[in-house]
Motif scaffolding. Sequence first.
Motif: not given
Length: 134
Positions: A38-61
């Motif tokens: 159901g999604k287009s155009p089929n992206p690849i996503t970059l996840l960044r854990d900015a503060d080192g807690d194991g959770i990605a705060e940044v999520r961008e195409t």
Amino acid sequence: MSAFVARIVAMVGATLILMRRWGADTSTPAIVTEPSVGKSPNPITLLRDADGDGIAEVRETFLSGLNQPFGMALLGKDFYVGNTDALMVFPYDGSTKITGPGRKLADFKPGGHWTRSILASPDASRIYIGVGSL
């Protein structure tokens, strides 16, 4: 040449692939493919854990305009993507987004197994791509 290594980190409807250099700290961004239903155009996503807690705060195409991407490999300055219908390569300069055009290296017949896993040889001189049964 150095290469990223892909590890399966979760199963959520489809396989989610995490790419991160072995031994890298958590500030190193992860690059993931996501289920494309159901999604287009089929992206690849970059996840960044900015503060080192194991959770990605940044999520961008990171890369878009793909066709059911699955396998990924970074070899030198080339980022390879296994689309369901083709092996693509994109120039990569280390930024958090690829915007330049890619080059098609091989065509694959759609159908059968749609996933295209990518593996580089130990010396990074060859790329192997899984096509399943077509």
